[in-house]
Design a protein around this motif. Structure first.
Motif, PDB file in Angstrom:
ATOM      1  N   ARG A  12       1.015  -1.338   0.057  1.00 28.13           N
ATOM      2  CA  ARG A  12      -0.018   0.070   0.106  1.00 28.13           C
ATOM      3  C   ARG A  12       0.817   1.239  -0.062  1.00 28.13           C
ATOM      4  N   PHE A  13       1.949   1.231   0.660  1.00 27.13           N
ATOM      5  CA  PHE A  13       2.863   2.368   0.846  1.00 27.13           C
ATOM      6  C   PHE A  13       4.054   2.319   0.245  1.00 27.13           C
ATOM      7  N   GLY A  14       4.291   1.225  -0.622  1.00 27.05           N
ATOM      8  CA  GLY A  14       5.611   1.109  -1.134  1.00 27.05           C
ATOM      9  C   GLY A  14       5.531   0.502  -2.589  1.00 27.05           C
ATOM     10  N   ILE A  15       6.666   0.827  -3.225  1.00 29.03           N
ATOM     11  CA  ILE A  15       6.758  -0.179  -4.504  1.00 29.03           C
ATOM     12  C   ILE A  15       8.408  -0.685  -4.408  1.00 29.03           C
ATOM     13  N   ILE A  16       8.338  -1.834  -4.137  1.00 31.55           N
ATOM     14  CA  ILE A  16       9.476  -2.581  -3.318  1.00 31.55           C
ATOM     15  C   ILE A  16       9.887  -3.805  -3.838  1.00 31.55           C
ATOM     16  N   GLY A  17      10.956  -4.143  -4.250  1.00 33.77           N
ATOM     17  CA  GLY A  17      11.166  -5.550  -4.768  1.00 33.77           C
ATOM     18  C   GLY A  17      12.433  -5.553  -5.981  1.00 33.77           C
ATOM     19  N   THR A  18      12.430  -6.292  -6.529  1.00 33.47           N
ATOM     20  CA  THR A  18      13.525  -6.282  -7.723  1.00 33.47           C
ATOM     21  C   THR A  18      12.935  -5.156  -8.715  1.00 33.47           C
ATOM     22  N   PRO A  19      14.432  -4.875  -9.539  1.00 29.08           N
ATOM     23  CA  PRO A  19      13.831  -3.876 -10.611  1.00 29.08           C
ATOM     24  C   PRO A  19      12.540  -4.279 -11.754  1.00 29.08           C
ATOM     25  N   ALA A  20      12.324  -5.648 -11.980  1.00 26.57           N
ATOM     26  CA  ALA A  20      11.430  -6.073 -12.631  1.00 26.57           C
ATOM     27  C   ALA A  20      10.044  -5.872 -11.686  1.00 26.57           C
ATOM     28  N   PRO A  37      14.494   5.088   1.851  1.00 29.84           N
ATOM     29  CA  PRO A  37      15.074   4.307   2.991  1.00 29.84           C
ATOM     30  C   PRO A  37      15.512   5.523   3.967  1.00 29.84           C
ATOM     31  N   PHE A  38      15.764   5.114   5.187  1.00 28.88           N
ATOM     32  CA  PHE A  38      16.449   5.781   6.094  1.00 28.88           C
ATOM     33  C   PHE A  38      17.941   6.103   5.837  1.00 28.88           C
ATOM     34  N   ALA A  39      18.522   5.169   5.583  1.00 27.85           N
ATOM     35  CA  ALA A  39      20.193   5.317   5.430  1.00 27.85           C
ATOM     36  C   ALA A  39      20.598   6.184   4.105  1.00 27.85           C
ATOM     37  N   GLN A  40      21.202   7.235   4.190  1.00 28.57           N
ATOM     38  CA  GLN A  40      21.545   7.886   2.879  1.00 28.57           C
ATOM     39  C   GLN A  40      22.283   6.799   1.940  1.00 28.57           C
ATOM     40  N   ALA A  41      23.061   6.028   2.412  1.00 28.73           N
ATOM     41  CA  ALA A  41      23.616   4.937   1.276  1.00 28.73           C
ATOM     42  C   ALA A  41      22.597   4.092   0.599  1.00 28.73           C
ATOM     43  N   GLU A  42      21.487   3.794   1.251  1.00 30.44           N
ATOM     44  CA  GLU A  42      20.524   3.131   0.723  1.00 30.44           C
ATOM     45  C   GLU A  42      19.808   3.888  -0.258  1.00 30.44           C
ATOM     46  N   ARG A  43      19.675   5.315   0.082  1.00 31.91           N
ATOM     47  CA  ARG A  43      19.162   6.243  -0.647  1.00 31.91           C
ATOM     48  C   ARG A  43      19.689   6.257  -2.055  1.00 31.91           C
ATOM     49  N   ASP A  44      21.048   6.490  -2.005  1.00 40.66           N
ATOM     50  CA  ASP A  44      21.897   6.689  -3.126  1.00 40.66           C
ATOM     51  C   ASP A  44      21.700   5.369  -4.132  1.00 40.66           C
ATOM     52  N   LYS A  45      21.741   4.312  -3.596  1.00 38.75           N
ATOM     53  CA  LYS A  45      21.627   3.071  -4.071  1.00 38.75           C
ATOM     54  C   LYS A  45      20.223   3.018  -4.960  1.00 38.75           C
ATOM     55  N   VAL A  46      19.123   3.281  -4.042  1.00 37.52           N
ATOM     56  CA  VAL A  46      17.861   3.263  -4.885  1.00 37.52           C
ATOM     57  C   VAL A  46      17.733   4.169  -6.007  1.00 37.52           C
ATOM     58  N   LEU A  47      18.170   5.451  -6.027  1.00 37.38           N
ATOM     59  CA  LEU A  47      18.174   6.333  -7.165  1.00 37.38           C
ATOM     60  C   LEU A  47      19.129   6.053  -8.262  1.00 37.38           C
ATOM     61  N   ARG A  50      18.973   3.674 -13.311  1.00 35.37           N
ATOM     62  CA  ARG A  50      19.737   2.699 -14.594  1.00 35.37           C
ATOM     63  C   ARG A  50      18.897   1.774 -14.819  1.00 35.37           C
ATOM     64  N   GLU A  51      17.976   1.154 -14.185  1.00 38.04           N
ATOM     65  CA  GLU A  51      17.308   0.030 -14.318  1.00 38.04           C
ATOM     66  C   GLU A  51      15.677   0.273 -14.505  1.00 38.04           C
ATOM     67  N   VAL A  52      14.913   1.208 -14.070  1.00 43.40           N
ATOM     68  CA  VAL A  52      13.707   1.336 -13.901  1.00 43.40           C
ATOM     69  C   VAL A  52      13.232   2.714 -15.007  1.00 43.40           C
ATOM     70  N   ILE A  53      13.657   3.693 -14.671  1.00 43.55           N
ATOM     71  CA  ILE A  53      13.122   4.661 -15.675  1.00 43.55           C
ATOM     72  C   ILE A  53      13.429   4.373 -17.363  1.00 43.55           C
ATOM     73  N   PRO A  54      14.570   3.956 -17.681  1.00 42.71           N
ATOM     74  CA  PRO A  54      14.691   3.564 -18.952  1.00 42.71           C
ATOM     75  C   PRO A  54      13.592   2.527 -19.552  1.00 42.71           C
ATOM     76  N   ARG A  55      13.033   1.734 -18.774  1.00 43.51           N
ATOM     77  CA  ARG A  55      11.925   0.810 -19.051  1.00 43.51           C
ATOM     78  C   ARG A  55      10.469   1.216 -18.920  1.00 43.51           C
ATOM     79  N   VAL A  56      10.217   2.486 -18.081  1.00 43.66           N
ATOM     80  CA  VAL A  56       8.970   2.716 -17.983  1.00 43.66           C
ATOM     81  C   VAL A  56       8.792   4.256 -18.575  1.00 43.66           C
ATOM     82  N   GLY A  57       9.806   4.820 -19.019  1.00 39.37           N
ATOM     83  CA  GLY A  57       9.738   6.053 -19.636  1.00 39.37           C
ATOM     84  C   GLY A  57      10.131   6.977 -18.651  1.00 39.37           C
TER      85      GLY A  57
END
Length: 140
Positions: A87-95, A117-127, A132-139
């Motif tokens: 309900r509150f997230g989009i979470i999982g593998t790139p697919a 996420p809470f941690a800056q390192a996780e934020r950087d990884k998500v972005l 790299r893997e999501v935006i090119p596939r959904v526009g």
């Protein structure tokens, strides 16, 4: 009653927590404490939009939530059901994330504000991964 706008002309924006990783369950489990905090803030006010079939689990979450246990290691994360997580997230593998964004796009969503996420390192990884893997596939 005319409003001066044609149906569908108002942009739909959605915000939610995005977390993406190579292992679906590890990624989902790691973000549960952050989702717990987000869900608690929302359900504290009301249960609008919660399906009747999910009210008992959402109420159980709120009743068990410990307001003093916060942060990335919060035990409140164990209270987060898959329904609350989705309900509150989009979470999982790139697919997984691409599939959820595609569903939202089909529903008319054109802008998605990414909470992280809470941690800056996780934020950087998500972005980086989303870029790299999501935006090119959904526009973009």
């Amino acid at each position: 009653m005319p409003t001066g706008r044609s149906p569908g002309s108002t942009p739909i924006w959605v915000d939610g927590l995005v977390s993406v990783g190579s292992d679906r369950e590890t990624t989902r489990d790691a973000i549960r404490p952050r989702i717990a905090s987000l869900a608690n803030q929302n359900f504290r006010v009301a249960y609008h939009g919660v399906p009747e079939t999910r009210l008992a689990e959402v109420r159980a979450f709120r009743e068990a939530y410990d307001e003093t246990d916060l942060g990335p290691n919060s035990r409140n994360g164990r209270l987060v059901t898959d329904y609350i997580l989705d309900r509150f997230g989009i979470i999982g593998t790139p697919a997984d994330v691409v599939a959820r964004f595609e569903v939202l796009a089909e529903q008319g969503v054109r802008t998605f504000v990414i909470a992280q996420p809470f941690a800056q390192a996780e934020r950087d990884k998500v972005l980086e991964t989303v870029g790299r893997e999501v935006i090119p596939r959904v526009g973009g």
